[in-house]
Design a protein around this motif. Structure first.
Motif, PDB file in Angstrom:
ATOM      1  N   GLY A 190      70.746  15.868 -23.224  1.00 18.71           N
ATOM      2  CA  GLY A 190      70.493  14.444 -23.381  1.00 18.71           C
ATOM      3  C   GLY A 190      70.533  14.019 -24.833  1.00 18.71           C
ATOM      4  N   ARG A 193      67.601  10.603 -11.626  1.00 25.75           N
ATOM      5  CA  ARG A 193      67.216   9.962 -12.875  1.00 25.75           C
ATOM      6  C   ARG A 193      66.114   8.942 -12.614  1.00 25.75           C
ATOM      7  NH1 ARG A 193      72.653   6.320 -14.181  1.00 25.75           N
ATOM      8  NH2 ARG A 193      72.349   4.744 -12.535  1.00 25.75           N
ATOM      9  N   ARG A 197      62.394   7.017  -9.314  1.00 27.77           N
ATOM     10  CA  ARG A 197      63.404   8.057  -9.465  1.00 27.77           C
ATOM     11  C   ARG A 197      64.481   7.865  -8.403  1.00 27.77           C
ATOM     12  NH1 ARG A 197      61.201  14.016 -10.674  1.00 27.77           N
ATOM     13  NH2 ARG A 197      60.026  12.700 -12.108  1.00 27.77           N
ATOM     14  N   VAL A 243      65.550   9.179 -17.861  1.00 27.97           N
ATOM     15  CA  VAL A 243      65.308  10.616 -17.906  1.00 27.97           C
ATOM     16  C   VAL A 243      66.032  11.219 -16.709  1.00 27.97           C
ATOM     17  CG1 VAL A 243      63.603  12.456 -17.853  1.00 27.97           C
ATOM     18  CG2 VAL A 243      63.089  10.318 -19.045  1.00 27.97           C
ATOM     19  N   TYR A 244      66.843  12.226 -16.974  1.00 28.31           N
ATOM     20  CA  TYR A 244      67.645  12.863 -15.943  1.00 28.31           C
ATOM     21  C   TYR A 244      67.012  14.208 -15.568  1.00 28.31           C
ATOM     22  CZ  TYR A 244      71.276   9.385 -16.362  1.00 28.31           C
ATOM     23  OH  TYR A 244      71.978   8.186 -16.335  1.00 28.31           O
ATOM     24  N   TYR A 245      66.872  14.419 -14.269  1.00 26.04           N
ATOM     25  CA  TYR A 245      66.203  15.596 -13.748  1.00 26.04           C
ATOM     26  C   TYR A 245      67.145  16.413 -12.867  1.00 26.04           C
ATOM     27  CZ  TYR A 245      61.933  13.037 -14.956  1.00 26.04           C
ATOM     28  OH  TYR A 245      60.948  12.344 -15.611  1.00 26.04           O
ATOM     29  N   LYS A 303      61.808  19.380 -16.169  1.00 25.65           N
ATOM     30  CA  LYS A 303      61.014  18.422 -16.925  1.00 25.65           C
ATOM     31  C   LYS A 303      61.835  17.226 -17.365  1.00 25.65           C
ATOM     32  CE  LYS A 303      57.546  21.686 -18.538  1.00 25.65           C
ATOM     33  NZ  LYS A 303      56.859  22.276 -19.703  1.00 25.65           N
ATOM     34  N   GLY A 304      63.136  17.327 -17.248  1.00 25.16           N
ATOM     35  CA  GLY A 304      64.003  16.199 -17.545  1.00 25.16           C
ATOM     36  C   GLY A 304      64.541  16.192 -18.961  1.00 25.16           C
ATOM     37  N   THR A 305      65.626  15.454 -19.130  1.00 24.16           N
ATOM     38  CA  THR A 305      66.215  15.246 -20.450  1.00 24.16           C
ATOM     39  C   THR A 305      66.547  13.759 -20.581  1.00 24.16           C
ATOM     40  OG1 THR A 305      67.932  15.996 -21.990  1.00 24.16           O
ATOM     41  CG2 THR A 305      68.578  15.799 -19.678  1.00 24.16           C
ATOM     42  N   LEU A 306      66.187  13.193 -21.717  1.00 25.64           N
ATOM     43  CA  LEU A 306      66.323  11.754 -21.908  1.00 25.64           C
ATOM     44  C   LEU A 306      67.726  11.389 -22.369  1.00 25.64           C
ATOM     45  CD1 LEU A 306      65.092   8.898 -22.098  1.00 25.64           C
ATOM     46  CD2 LEU A 306      64.391   9.491 -24.438  1.00 25.64           C
ATOM     47  N   THR A 340      69.778   8.052 -23.624  1.00 22.66           N
ATOM     48  CA  THR A 340      69.656   6.678 -24.079  1.00 22.66           C
ATOM     49  C   THR A 340      71.035   6.159 -24.447  1.00 22.66           C
ATOM     50  OG1 THR A 340      67.443   7.117 -24.965  1.00 22.66           O
ATOM     51  CG2 THR A 340      68.557   5.111 -25.713  1.00 22.66           C
TER      52      THR A 340
END
Length: 112
Positions: A9, A38, A45, A93-95, A104-107, A109
């Motif tokens: 991310g 996401r 979500r 946030v992508y899961y 835990k996800g990655t942001l 933007t």
């Protein structure tokens, strides 16, 4: 134990691309469908993409069809999400998801 760790991310301009990765451990992914979800600020979500165990079948949310590609490398226990032509509304946030387990996800933007 099962672990899913997302990466890739970041901040990207509209129209740009990112590739997300999901590293799975504690189980072999080869027999299982995997997915990306996401969650945007203030929203629920939502499903982004699913891929079958062998990779031959994929499904996408209408909002990302034609722009995102989900793929997998079973030998490496990895799942990917190639995101092209990104829009500000893709900010979230992508899961990574498997059978009740979440990373835990990655942001991501998307902004100029």
């Amino acid at each position: 134990q099962v672990q899913l760790v997302e990466s890739g991310g970041g901040l990207v301009q509209p129209g740009g691309s990112l590739r997300l990765s999901c590293a799975a451990s504690g189980f072999g992914i080869s027999l299982y469908a995997m997915g990306w979800y996401r969650q945007a600020p203030g929203k629920e979500r939502e499903l982004v993409a699913l891929i079958s165990s062998g990779g031959g079948t994929t499904n996408y949310a209408d909002s990302v069809k034609g722009r995102f590609i989900i793929s997998r490398e079973n030998a490496k226990n990895m799942v990917y999400l190639q995101m092209n032509s990104l829009k500000p509304e893709d900010t979230a946030v992508y899961y990574c998801y498997f059978s009740g387990y979440w990373g835990k996800g990655t942001l991501v933007t998307v902004s100029s």
